[in-house]
Design an enzyme around this catalytic site. Sequence first.
Site, PDB file in Angstrom:
ATOM      1  N   LYS A  52       5.546   2.618   8.279  1.00  8.53           N
ATOM      2  CA  LYS A  52       4.583   1.801   8.799  1.00  8.53           C
ATOM      3  C   LYS A  52       4.910   0.381   8.375  1.00  8.53           C
ATOM      4  O   LYS A  52       5.515  -0.625   7.434  1.00  8.53           O
ATOM      5  CB  LYS A  52       3.781   1.902   7.938  1.00  8.53           C
ATOM      6  CG  LYS A  52       3.678   2.520   6.457  1.00  8.53           C
ATOM      7  CD  LYS A  52       2.719   3.234   5.705  1.00  8.53           C
ATOM      8  CE  LYS A  52       2.731   3.165   4.191  1.00  8.53           C
ATOM      9  NZ  LYS A  52       1.704   3.808   3.392  1.00  8.53           N
ATOM     10  N   ARG A  60      -9.863   7.898   0.118  1.00  3.69           N
ATOM     11  CA  ARG A  60      -9.500   7.746   1.651  1.00  3.69           C
ATOM     12  C   ARG A  60     -10.200   8.597   2.267  1.00  3.69           C
ATOM     13  O   ARG A  60     -10.570   8.394   2.964  1.00  3.69           O
ATOM     14  CB  ARG A  60      -8.436   7.382   1.696  1.00  3.69           C
ATOM     15  CG  ARG A  60      -7.774   6.275   2.817  1.00  3.69           C
ATOM     16  CD  ARG A  60      -6.740   4.766   2.404  1.00  3.69           C
ATOM     17  NE  ARG A  60      -5.440   6.067   2.275  1.00  3.69           N
ATOM     18  CZ  ARG A  60      -3.547   5.541   1.857  1.00  3.69           C
ATOM     19  NH1 ARG A  60      -3.480   4.330   2.063  1.00  3.69           N
ATOM     20  NH2 ARG A  60      -3.158   6.134   1.943  1.00  3.69           N
ATOM     21  N   HIS A  70      -2.470  12.621  -1.643  1.00  2.26           N
ATOM     22  CA  HIS A  70      -2.139  10.886  -1.678  1.00  2.26           C
ATOM     23  C   HIS A  70      -2.665  10.319  -3.216  1.00  2.26           C
ATOM     24  O   HIS A  70      -4.201  10.700  -3.691  1.00  2.26           O
ATOM     25  CB  HIS A  70      -2.506  10.014  -0.777  1.00  2.26           C
ATOM     26  CG  HIS A  70      -1.393   9.009  -0.821  1.00  2.26           C
ATOM     27  ND1 HIS A  70      -0.427   8.495  -0.897  1.00  2.26           N
ATOM     28  CD2 HIS A  70      -1.941   7.940  -1.165  1.00  2.26           C
ATOM     29  CE1 HIS A  70       0.135   7.372  -1.344  1.00  2.26           C
ATOM     30  NE2 HIS A  70      -0.931   6.845  -1.176  1.00  2.26           N
ATOM     31  N   ARG A  81       7.679  11.161   0.695  1.00  2.00           N
ATOM     32  CA  ARG A  81       7.090  10.839   1.499  1.00  2.00           C
ATOM     33  C   ARG A  81       7.554   9.261   0.833  1.00  2.00           C
ATOM     34  O   ARG A  81       6.774   9.269  -0.157  1.00  2.00           O
ATOM     35  CB  ARG A  81       5.703  10.713   1.780  1.00  2.00           C
ATOM     36  CG  ARG A  81       4.873  11.857   2.318  1.00  2.00           C
ATOM     37  CD  ARG A  81       3.642  11.270   2.777  1.00  2.00           C
ATOM     38  NE  ARG A  81       2.916  11.219   1.853  1.00  2.00           N
ATOM     39  CZ  ARG A  81       2.476  11.899   0.994  1.00  2.00           C
ATOM     40  NH1 ARG A  81       2.398  13.335   1.232  1.00  2.00           N
ATOM     41  NH2 ARG A  81       1.494  10.833  -0.072  1.00  2.00           N
ATOM     42  N   TYR A  88      -0.118 -32.511   3.120  1.00  4.46           N
ATOM     43  CA  TYR A  88      -1.442 -32.771   3.253  1.00  4.46           C
ATOM     44  C   TYR A  88      -2.501 -33.056   2.251  1.00  4.46           C
ATOM     45  O   TYR A  88      -1.876 -32.545   0.156  1.00  4.46           O
ATOM     46  CB  TYR A  88      -2.049 -31.750   4.107  1.00  4.46           C
ATOM     47  CG  TYR A  88      -1.724 -31.544   5.536  1.00  4.46           C
ATOM     48  CD1 TYR A  88      -1.958 -32.241   6.537  1.00  4.46           C
ATOM     49  CD2 TYR A  88      -0.647 -30.988   5.991  1.00  4.46           C
ATOM     50  CE1 TYR A  88      -2.006 -32.460   7.320  1.00  4.46           C
ATOM     51  CE2 TYR A  88      -0.311 -30.237   7.446  1.00  4.46           C
ATOM     52  CZ  TYR A  88      -0.599 -31.542   8.336  1.00  4.46           C
ATOM     53  OH  TYR A  88      -0.464 -30.971   9.194  1.00  4.46           O
ATOM     54  N   CYS A  98       2.204 -26.866   4.542  1.00  8.66           N
ATOM     55  CA  CYS A  98       2.139 -26.310   5.738  1.00  8.66           C
ATOM     56  C   CYS A  98       2.677 -25.578   6.667  1.00  8.66           C
ATOM     57  O   CYS A  98       2.733 -24.181   6.081  1.00  8.66           O
ATOM     58  CB  CYS A  98       2.597 -27.647   6.443  1.00  8.66           C
ATOM     59  SG  CYS A  98       3.123 -29.985   5.432  1.00  8.66           S
ATOM     60  N   MET A  99       2.390 -25.461   8.052  1.00  6.38           N
ATOM     61  CA  MET A  99       2.157 -24.533   8.710  1.00  6.38           C
ATOM     62  C   MET A  99       3.072 -23.897   8.810  1.00  6.38           C
ATOM     63  O   MET A  99       3.700 -22.748   8.884  1.00  6.38           O
ATOM     64  CB  MET A  99       1.768 -24.607   9.962  1.00  6.38           C
ATOM     65  CG  MET A  99       1.027 -23.129  10.887  1.00  6.38           C
ATOM     66  SD  MET A  99       0.343 -23.752  12.018  1.00  6.38           S
ATOM     67  CE  MET A  99      -1.380 -23.570  11.752  1.00  6.38           C
ATOM     68  N   ASP A 100       3.923 -25.007   9.107  1.00  4.28           N
ATOM     69  CA  ASP A 100       5.298 -24.228   9.569  1.00  4.28           C
ATOM     70  C   ASP A 100       6.444 -25.133   8.957  1.00  4.28           C
ATOM     71  O   ASP A 100       7.798 -25.113   9.009  1.00  4.28           O
ATOM     72  CB  ASP A 100       5.765 -25.321  11.095  1.00  4.28           C
ATOM     73  CG  ASP A 100       4.349 -25.135  11.422  1.00  4.28           C
ATOM     74  OD1 ASP A 100       4.289 -23.876  11.970  1.00  4.28           O
ATOM     75  OD2 ASP A 100       4.009 -25.901  12.732  1.00  4.28           O
TER      76      ASP A 100
HETATM   77  C1  LIG Z   1       2.286   4.051   2.125  1.00  5.84           C
HETATM   78  C2  LIG Z   1       2.226   5.538   2.213  1.00  5.84           C
HETATM   79  C3  LIG Z   1       3.253   6.531   1.952  1.00  5.84           C
HETATM   80  C4  LIG Z   1       3.980   5.188   0.595  1.00  5.84           C
HETATM   81  O1  LIG Z   1       3.820   5.034  -0.314  1.00  5.84           O
HETATM   82  P1  LIG Z   1       5.292   3.648  -1.012  1.00  5.84           P
HETATM   83  O2  LIG Z   1       4.011   3.241  -2.241  1.00  5.84           O
HETATM   84  O3  LIG Z   1       5.876   2.926  -0.564  1.00  5.84           O
HETATM   85  O4  LIG Z   1       6.256   5.144  -1.296  1.00  5.84           O
HETATM   86  C5  LIG Z   1       3.033   7.459   1.126  1.00  5.84           C
HETATM   87  N1  LIG Z   1       2.100   8.188   1.323  1.00  5.84           N
HETATM   88  C6  LIG Z   1       1.894   7.789   2.304  1.00  5.84           C
HETATM   89  C7  LIG Z   1      -0.196   8.528   2.581  1.00  5.84           C
HETATM   90  C8  LIG Z   1       0.688   6.497   2.403  1.00  5.84           C
HETATM   91  O5  LIG Z   1       0.104   6.012   3.078  1.00  5.84           O
END
Ligand SMILES: *Cc1c(COP(=O)(O)O)cnc(C)c1O
Length: 372
Positions: free
Chosen positions: A40, A140, A170, A223, A268, A314-316
């Site tokens: 992601k 969540r 999670h 995951r 700046y 700065c920005m750049d």
């Molecule tokens: C982002 C995410 C992960 C990955 O987590 P890491 O800490 O980067 O391994 C796994 N499960 C869910 C639901 C997430 O949102």
Amino acid sequence: MVVGWHRPTKLVIDTQAIKENVRNEIKRMPKGTELFAVVKANGYGHGAVQTAKAAIAGGATGFCVAILDEAIELREAGITEPILILSVVDVSYIELLLTYDISVTAATQEWLEQATEQLNQLEIQAPLKVHIKVDTGMGRIGFTTPEAVKQAIATLKVEKKMEWEGLFTHFSTADEKDTRYFDKQSQRFDKVLSVLDDLPRYVHVSNSATAFWHPNNPGNMIRFGIGLYGLNPSGHALSAVYPLKPALSLVSQLIQVKELSAGEGIGYGNTYTTTAKEWIGTIPIGYADGWLRHLTGFSVLVDGEECEIVGRICMDQCMIRLPKKMTVGETVTLIGENHGKEITLQMVADKLETIHYEVACTFSERIPREYK
Ligand SMILES: *Cc1c(COP(=O)(O)O)cnc(C)c1O
């Protein structure tokens, strides 16, 4: 969004490191467990498609993303492995999910009912693949009681246009020393498992931290996110269970070098004044690139020497104090190794009082990613 191909600032991504991190994790996993790479947010800033390809080379068999567009990006790039969207997708996009064969998360009974309505209006070839999310204490998204999970599964089972493909939760504290809250979440998930008659193809509870420090959890898929990129999910709290290889470096070049006499202002607001004769170098990266203003006072590496960022960023562009005269075009390492010295994403995160996850995905699209 413009990419700065014609500027010497770039993120260099070591795809071999990603591949090895995946391989090392797979070696530790119980047989029959699959690794889905979490890519992601553009692969945590590393580039989603390139990361995904490296992960496949290391043995990953599927992917997780946060939003539908990220899943489509992978499919458009030719990735055929299973892809799961971890957050909620509006039911009006179900046709796209089916077209691209993308698995989706169901987090409420209302969503399942709306999805059923949508599906009933469509001629479909294959059912929509659904993973049931259980909220065991992250607060969540997800079903919060075993009864609600049972009802959701019952809905999926009668609904021919949906397939129950997964069940997951999670953890919010898998990266901490204190395991009490983790254990509470874990018990809640066990409770859910204990009331079910059967299980779907994928049961998954582990992010990187859970896989590292709680390897005995139930499930047949993990995951794996931050570990892919070679970063310790806990920051400094827990030590890595095997050496992780950081995949990201950030480099630039000196675009101007000048000697200033004492008493000259830099940047700046004139917040830095030279105290003696000083060599000052300018580098073409700024807060628009995600090199944030709070990094004033942090150091970068030039020719193996630590050089402090002086004045406001700065920005750049930003300015650094050099220990001696250096040449325009000399490499500046902002993250990574330079002549045996190293600056890590963790060090940048510490300076910014945040986590490396946030630093990695804050780098803007303007910085080109180079893959090696
Ligand atoms: C982002 C995410 C992960 C990955 O987590 P890491 O800490 O980067 O391994 C796994 N499960 C869910 C639901 C997430 O949102």
